[in-house]
Design an enzyme around this catalytic site. Sequence first.
Site, PDB file in Angstrom:
ATOM      1  N   HIS A   1     -97.316  30.755  16.060  1.00 39.46           N
ATOM      2  CA  HIS A   1     -96.964  31.782  17.048  1.00 39.46           C
ATOM      3  C   HIS A   1     -96.620  33.139  16.471  1.00 39.46           C
ATOM      4  O   HIS A   1     -96.227  34.044  17.214  1.00 39.46           O
ATOM      5  CB  HIS A   1     -95.792  31.287  17.916  1.00 39.46           C
ATOM      6  CG  HIS A   1     -96.169  30.084  18.733  1.00 39.46           C
ATOM      7  ND1 HIS A   1     -95.518  28.878  18.638  1.00 39.46           N
ATOM      8  CD2 HIS A   1     -97.156  29.911  19.645  1.00 39.46           C
ATOM      9  CE1 HIS A   1     -96.083  28.010  19.459  1.00 39.46           C
ATOM     10  NE2 HIS A   1     -97.075  28.617  20.087  1.00 39.46           N
TER      11      HIS A   1
ATOM     12  N   HIS B   1     -96.198  36.997  18.455  1.00 39.16           N
ATOM     13  CA  HIS B   1     -95.066  37.902  18.325  1.00 39.16           C
ATOM     14  C   HIS B   1     -95.540  39.307  17.973  1.00 39.16           C
ATOM     15  O   HIS B   1     -95.090  40.302  18.545  1.00 39.16           O
ATOM     16  CB  HIS B   1     -94.089  37.401  17.271  1.00 39.16           C
ATOM     17  CG  HIS B   1     -92.956  38.344  17.020  1.00 39.16           C
ATOM     18  ND1 HIS B   1     -91.947  38.576  17.935  1.00 39.16           N
ATOM     19  CD2 HIS B   1     -92.678  39.139  15.957  1.00 39.16           C
ATOM     20  CE1 HIS B   1     -91.101  39.461  17.445  1.00 39.16           C
ATOM     21  NE2 HIS B   1     -91.515  39.829  16.250  1.00 39.16           N
TER      22      HIS B   1
ATOM     23  N   HIS C   1    -105.873  11.346 -46.986  1.00 39.13           N
ATOM     24  CA  HIS C   1    -106.415  12.524 -47.643  1.00 39.13           C
ATOM     25  C   HIS C   1    -106.294  13.739 -46.730  1.00 39.13           C
ATOM     26  O   HIS C   1    -106.561  13.649 -45.530  1.00 39.13           O
ATOM     27  CB  HIS C   1    -107.880  12.257 -47.998  1.00 39.13           C
ATOM     28  CG  HIS C   1    -108.476  13.314 -48.860  1.00 39.13           C
ATOM     29  ND1 HIS C   1    -107.924  13.697 -50.057  1.00 39.13           N
ATOM     30  CD2 HIS C   1    -109.563  14.101 -48.683  1.00 39.13           C
ATOM     31  CE1 HIS C   1    -108.660  14.663 -50.586  1.00 39.13           C
ATOM     32  NE2 HIS C   1    -109.655  14.928 -49.775  1.00 39.13           N
TER      33      HIS C   1
ATOM     34  N   CYS D   1     -92.018  28.274  20.920  1.00 35.99           N
ATOM     35  CA  CYS D   1     -92.220  26.860  21.238  1.00 35.99           C
ATOM     36  C   CYS D   1     -91.014  26.019  20.898  1.00 35.99           C
ATOM     37  O   CYS D   1     -91.023  24.805  21.071  1.00 35.99           O
ATOM     38  CB  CYS D   1     -93.440  26.328  20.490  1.00 35.99           C
ATOM     39  SG  CYS D   1     -93.210  26.309  18.703  1.00 35.99           S
TER      40      CYS D   1
ATOM     41  N   CYS E   1    -103.681  16.786 -52.908  1.00 33.85           N
ATOM     42  CA  CYS E   1    -104.443  17.395 -51.820  1.00 33.85           C
ATOM     43  C   CYS E   1    -103.521  17.955 -50.738  1.00 33.85           C
ATOM     44  O   CYS E   1    -103.882  18.896 -50.028  1.00 33.85           O
ATOM     45  CB  CYS E   1    -105.441  16.418 -51.213  1.00 33.85           C
ATOM     46  SG  CYS E   1    -104.693  14.925 -50.548  1.00 33.85           S
TER      47      CYS E   1
END
Lengths: 581, 177
Positions: A80, A84, A512, A59, A195
């Site tokens: 296409h 093919h 903490h 095309c 802590c």
Amino acid sequence: MSTRNPLYTNPKSCKHLEDYKLSHGLNGFNSLQKHIKTTPSGKSSVDQSQTKIPRCGFCDGHRERLYLCLICSSISCSSHTLLHSQSENGHDIAVDLERSELYCVVCCDQVYDPDFDRTVMLKHITDLPPNKSGVFADEEGGGAVRRSSKRRRLVSGLEFDSKKSKQLVVSMRDLRAKSCYPWGLRGLNNLGSTCFMNSVLQALIHAPPFRNYFLSDQHNHEVCKKRSSDRLCLPCDIDVIFSAAYSGDRTPYSPAQFLHRFALDCHVSVNLTGAGLLNGLYSWWQHSANLASYEQQDAHEFFISVLDGIHEKEGKARSLGIDNGDCRCIAHKVFSGLLRSDVTCMSCGFTSTTYDPCIDISLNLDTPNCSPTNLANKSVKPTENTGISTLLGCLDLFTKPEKLGSDQKLFCENCQERQESLKQMSIKRLPSVLCLHVKRFEHSPIKKMSRKIDRYLQFPFSLDMNPYLSSSVVRNRFGNRIFGFEGDDLDTSAEYEIFAVVTHSGMLDSGHYLTYLRLRNQWYKCDDAWINEVDERVVRASQCYMLFYVQKTLYYKVNEDLSCQPISSRKDPFVPFAGCC
Amino acid sequence: MSLPNDDNMSPHAQLSSHFFADLLDSVIADVASECHRIARLGLDRNLDEEEEELRLSAQARARVADSSNSGETNSKYVVDIFGQTHPAVASEIFDCMNCGRSIMAGRFAPHLEKCMGKGRKARLKVTRSSTAAQNRHSRGSPSSTYSYSNSTSMNRLSNGAPGVTGEEYSNGSFEDL
């Protein structure tokens, strides 16, 4: 549970591809190779003619996706291609010009072939500027790269340790049979805003390979004292903590000796008026000029300092002359991984690769609703609708290619001039215990203020680190071709299970820390001296600061070791345990 | 693909919208092709597990929010799992290993600082962290990542914009051997 191979599942090729290969072998691929055009960013396309625009043979169209027949080199557009193959018998396999992907016309599907991918990758390799430290350095067996055999040794070393400790567990089990609580679970007294220390110690006490090392007496007090005349030894004091934690005594322990040693060894100030979440460096820098100091202690800083302290002691005791990444001290053996950094010139593709060891990974928080860079790796994620930050999002951000600004052009050796560059991080080697640190602070240089980011971060209990490995990241950069990248490591699992979460609540400079521990699939909240059971929901909803993951294989092994016999209904009068089972 | 309405547009606009449409098509096909390869080679992440984790987290947060709304306090415990109770300030007493005095546990750290010498500061140490590699070449990074003095907060912290990568780092500290 997924047993996904970090390499590839061998893709099933269609019959037509197989037939093509039977008839034509690799001829088509090889003759195509010279027409493959690669870009510095890792893409590849097919470019047959430098001067003409490819057009469909049927095309004459050129705007749609075009396919090149491997047999006769005729070009067809997607509409296409079938024509093919119908007109020419056996012309079923084509290649997408745009992306160098094989396409089977009859199956109407993209197909994959290792030989074709290899052809494409070889073109990439030849096109890239020659570079010893570059992307494919591993393939060439290049110099600075760690060999997987060394790492295998490390892994087996750790396994051996756990075997020894298993024997220890068995002999101690009789004494522990009375208690149905996990071994080693014990509160830590807060010695005055410590802590930050307690939270990290809890994680270390329950990090499987680290624990096994100390419990199997691999750091021996006597030997240590004889060897070094000075009495300072941080690992010895850590050993004391382990003995205390696993002694069976459930009253809270005061890690005073350890604190003293830590203050001496690591040269930090011990006065803590709050549990800070700062970039500890920031506060130290600020306060070093100010003698009337109080300092905010950051749990992550403490973690790094402790491991450093262990390394100093143990690294010296063991053989010298090893580079940092191969250090045999327990801190490195357990926590050390290797990061890879690639800096790629955007104009020629020259990549400079460097490796750095790391004992943790610090992650920036990702932004909720930020679009993923590589959409191919994700489907529509719920987070994009709900807008939360996730750990995986942070890891994605960590390994995302970053365009260095035009004000930051780097000198490219190949181009011999400054060029715009792309930088990408990945993980070359994962550690046995992966510590992920969430950077929850922002600093404004204008306002000279830091603030804490309280945003919730979702994190999984099971973590798959495969997508962040160098092998995955580099492979993805080149289109995920089937090719032996990076000496893919099959023997180490990249799957992890979480076992400890350190959370911070409160403000940037006061707050903490506490730790949630997962032992035998039960979560425990360790808040200084207080140990309580919590539901996993509480943990999932918490504001995580440091996440500790262990390799799945080690995790399941640990849980076997620690399983105890259920307590009998008749309580032993001599054992004063209340509220047990 | 639906073409834009050609009637209402100038030729220029038509052309540019056609270009855009072509580009968009190409990008969509690229993404589809990438995803297809990843799925076929088994490289896709386990989205089921990821979504499950997300769902569990969302559920968890909802439940926790509910329970805090309904007034359940989970922060104060009467006893721990071993049946013990603990005072706000740790009351165990032991001897300071520096000066020998008897100190209460909960006040040990402040005592130790005074005891070991006022204002003891962190020694400047060479650092190596996970962010050393990130620092290299990043925007505003110091030339050397291996010393405290270069890695001050001023240089290394982000400009506060979310989503900015690679700029703020906590230090790791490992001596360079």
